[in-house]
Design a protein around this motif. Structure first.
Motif, PDB file in Angstrom:
ATOM      1  N   GLY A 150      51.423  40.846  32.095  1.00 14.87           N
ATOM      2  CA  GLY A 150      51.774  41.667  33.737  1.00 14.87           C
ATOM      3  C   GLY A 150      51.929  43.118  32.827  1.00 14.87           C
ATOM      4  O   GLY A 150      51.735  44.169  33.712  1.00 14.87           O
ATOM      5  N   GLN A 154      50.013  45.644  35.245  1.00 12.71           N
ATOM      6  CA  GLN A 154      50.705  47.345  35.989  1.00 12.71           C
ATOM      7  C   GLN A 154      49.603  48.457  35.442  1.00 12.71           C
ATOM      8  O   GLN A 154      49.891  49.834  35.815  1.00 12.71           O
ATOM      9  CB  GLN A 154      52.138  47.327  35.240  1.00 12.71           C
ATOM     10  CG  GLN A 154      53.151  48.218  35.623  1.00 12.71           C
ATOM     11  CD  GLN A 154      54.439  48.273  35.511  1.00 12.71           C
ATOM     12  OE1 GLN A 154      54.335  48.006  34.422  1.00 12.71           O
ATOM     13  NE2 GLN A 154      54.988  49.182  36.460  1.00 12.71           N
ATOM     14  N   ARG A 157      46.385  48.898  37.600  1.00 14.90           N
ATOM     15  CA  ARG A 157      46.925  49.083  38.375  1.00 14.90           C
ATOM     16  C   ARG A 157      46.044  47.839  39.243  1.00 14.90           C
ATOM     17  O   ARG A 157      45.416  48.073  40.311  1.00 14.90           O
ATOM     18  CB  ARG A 157      46.145  50.247  39.179  1.00 14.90           C
ATOM     19  CG  ARG A 157      47.082  51.458  38.280  1.00 14.90           C
ATOM     20  CD  ARG A 157      46.526  52.925  39.210  1.00 14.90           C
ATOM     21  NE  ARG A 157      47.098  54.217  38.050  1.00 14.90           N
ATOM     22  CZ  ARG A 157      46.417  55.196  39.364  1.00 14.90           C
ATOM     23  NH1 ARG A 157      46.059  55.500  39.825  1.00 14.90           N
ATOM     24  NH2 ARG A 157      47.450  56.559  38.281  1.00 14.90           N
ATOM     25  N   TYR A 158      46.635  46.623  38.996  1.00 17.71           N
ATOM     26  CA  TYR A 158      46.538  45.956  39.699  1.00 17.71           C
ATOM     27  C   TYR A 158      47.940  45.039  40.446  1.00 17.71           C
ATOM     28  O   TYR A 158      48.786  45.275  39.457  1.00 17.71           O
ATOM     29  CB  TYR A 158      45.869  44.508  38.821  1.00 17.71           C
ATOM     30  CG  TYR A 158      43.834  44.938  38.225  1.00 17.71           C
ATOM     31  CD1 TYR A 158      42.960  44.757  39.158  1.00 17.71           C
ATOM     32  CD2 TYR A 158      43.878  45.886  37.010  1.00 17.71           C
ATOM     33  CE1 TYR A 158      41.609  45.099  38.933  1.00 17.71           C
ATOM     34  CE2 TYR A 158      42.625  45.937  36.692  1.00 17.71           C
ATOM     35  CZ  TYR A 158      41.697  46.063  37.181  1.00 17.71           C
ATOM     36  OH  TYR A 158      40.102  46.230  37.515  1.00 17.71           O
ATOM     37  N   THR A 159      47.332  43.760  40.669  1.00 14.89           N
ATOM     38  CA  THR A 159      48.513  42.921  40.798  1.00 14.89           C
ATOM     39  C   THR A 159      48.294  41.869  40.539  1.00 14.89           C
ATOM     40  O   THR A 159      46.945  40.907  40.791  1.00 14.89           O
ATOM     41  CB  THR A 159      49.138  42.800  42.579  1.00 14.89           C
ATOM     42  OG1 THR A 159      48.241  42.540  43.065  1.00 14.89           O
ATOM     43  CG2 THR A 159      49.425  44.281  42.612  1.00 14.89           C
ATOM     44  N   TRP A 183      52.703  35.826  34.716  1.00 12.51           N
ATOM     45  CA  TRP A 183      53.273  37.285  35.282  1.00 12.51           C
ATOM     46  C   TRP A 183      54.743  37.253  34.774  1.00 12.51           C
ATOM     47  O   TRP A 183      55.748  35.825  34.042  1.00 12.51           O
ATOM     48  CB  TRP A 183      52.947  37.254  37.067  1.00 12.51           C
ATOM     49  CG  TRP A 183      54.614  35.474  37.027  1.00 12.51           C
ATOM     50  CD1 TRP A 183      55.270  35.984  37.276  1.00 12.51           C
ATOM     51  CD2 TRP A 183      53.787  34.823  37.749  1.00 12.51           C
ATOM     52  NE1 TRP A 183      56.411  34.746  38.198  1.00 12.51           N
ATOM     53  CE2 TRP A 183      54.901  34.272  38.245  1.00 12.51           C
ATOM     54  CE3 TRP A 183      52.348  33.939  37.511  1.00 12.51           C
ATOM     55  CZ2 TRP A 183      54.691  33.168  38.717  1.00 12.51           C
ATOM     56  CZ3 TRP A 183      52.161  32.787  38.076  1.00 12.51           C
ATOM     57  CH2 TRP A 183      53.537  31.845  38.845  1.00 12.51           C
ATOM     58  N   SER A 205      44.149  40.614  40.444  1.00 11.44           N
ATOM     59  CA  SER A 205      43.738  41.041  42.147  1.00 11.44           C
ATOM     60  C   SER A 205      43.694  42.732  42.293  1.00 11.44           C
ATOM     61  O   SER A 205      44.456  43.463  41.776  1.00 11.44           O
ATOM     62  CB  SER A 205      44.602  40.283  42.913  1.00 11.44           C
ATOM     63  OG  SER A 205      44.160  40.445  44.185  1.00 11.44           O
ATOM     64  N   GLY A 207      45.756  43.358  44.685  1.00 12.26           N
ATOM     65  CA  GLY A 207      46.202  43.728  46.281  1.00 12.26           C
ATOM     66  C   GLY A 207      46.996  42.055  46.479  1.00 12.26           C
ATOM     67  O   GLY A 207      48.422  42.919  46.673  1.00 12.26           O
ATOM     68  N   THR A 209      49.774  39.106  46.203  1.00  8.76           N
ATOM     69  CA  THR A 209      51.159  39.054  45.265  1.00  8.76           C
ATOM     70  C   THR A 209      50.970  37.587  45.491  1.00  8.76           C
ATOM     71  O   THR A 209      51.940  36.514  44.711  1.00  8.76           O
ATOM     72  CB  THR A 209      51.523  39.823  45.441  1.00  8.76           C
ATOM     73  OG1 THR A 209      52.011  39.269  46.835  1.00  8.76           O
ATOM     74  CG2 THR A 209      51.349  41.211  45.030  1.00  8.76           C
ATOM     75  N   THR A 228      40.255  38.627  44.649  1.00  9.74           N
ATOM     76  CA  THR A 228      41.115  38.386  43.145  1.00  9.74           C
ATOM     77  C   THR A 228      40.248  37.346  42.712  1.00  9.74           C
ATOM     78  O   THR A 228      39.273  36.466  43.027  1.00  9.74           O
ATOM     79  CB  THR A 228      42.134  37.281  43.509  1.00  9.74           C
ATOM     80  OG1 THR A 228      42.988  38.728  45.252  1.00  9.74           O
ATOM     81  CG2 THR A 228      43.101  36.699  42.820  1.00  9.74           C
TER      82      THR A 228
END
Length: 252
Positions: A150, A154, A157-159, A183, A205, A207, A209, A228
């Motif tokens: 996680g 962060q 800048r990924y999810t 995560w 990904s 974007g 989630t 993704t």
């Protein structure tokens, strides 16, 4: 599964190597104009020639030997008539059984030419996997894996897709410990025991989630829709760190 002796470790390494070899052979053969069913048949041959059988087909009656997911599909894609095209993002997930032992591995590939952001996503998907693998050690909290992945996501800048988890594996394809978060998960209180066998498989990904089902009983799609990737190894937790089971021939 918790490994009890060297014979079990040897057999797990064997099925792990077979799964990894199948992905390598499939990736090398993949080209525009090929259908995902044709690609699946290549993976099936690697498994069968090695005396292994497809785990999703054997355990769940999945309609294919391997899972092949393209673009908007992010997991459990059914091999079929879909034609691979230049620019596609393709995930191959191979799990198999031999002599009563199971392993599971996956990787994502971009079919050139692709945009730089997709190349970076594939590169960083591998990095995210290794960030997670580096947390594997007997006696440590399982939550360290998701916390570290996680933080990586962060920072870059990924999810992360938060409903596709890692899992125990070994004597069956999915077993305890179930639902291992890749995560950050404050509710995860379990600890890695010495010899514990499980997967590490973050879904990184641009974007998405969540993974949503579609028209068939298997294929999962990114929500929100976004490129993704998934990279996965089966590992054993030891006091000295992870033993990675899903390495192809020529790797140590």
């Amino acid at each position: 599964m918790v490994i009890a002796n060297d014979d079990e470790l040897t057999k797990l390494k064997e099925i792990g190597r077979i799964c990894a070899n199948a992905i390598q052979v499939m990736a090398a053969a993949m080209e525009p104009g090929m259908t995902t069913l044709e690609l699946d048949r290549i993976g099936r041959k690697v498994l069968e020639d090695s005396g292994a059988r497809s785990a999703p087909e054997f355990c769940y009656q999945f309609p294919g030997a391997t899972c092949i997911s393209v673009n908007e599909e992010i997991a459990h894609g059914i091999p079929g008539a879909r034609v691979i095209q230049a620019g596609d993002l393709i995930n191959i997930d191979v799990s198999a059984e031999k002599d009563g032992f199971f392993a599971d591995t996956g990787a994502s590939f971009a079919m050139p030419p692709v945009k730089p952001k997709i190349e970076r996503l594939c590169r960083d998907g591998k990095r995210a996997l290794w960030v997670g693998l580096n947390q594997v050690k007997a006696g440590e909290p399982l939550a360290k894996i998701g916390t570290a992945v996680g933080a990586f996501a962060q920072k870059n800048r990924y999810t992360l897709v938060a409903n596709l988890a890692s899992h125990g594996v070994g004597r069956s394809l999915h077993e305890e410990p179930a639902e291992l978060s890749t995560w950050p998960d404050p509710s995860e209180k379990r600890v890695m025991t010495d010899g514990l066998v499980f997967t590490v498989e973050p879904f990184l990904s641009l974007g998405a989630t969540w993974a949503e089902g579609g028209d068939d009983a298997w294929t999962l799609y990114a929500d929100p829709k976004a490129p993704t990737v998934q990279f996965e190894h089966t590992v054993v937790a030891t006091r000295n760190g992870p033993v990675i089971l899903t390495l192809p021939d020529g790797r140590v």
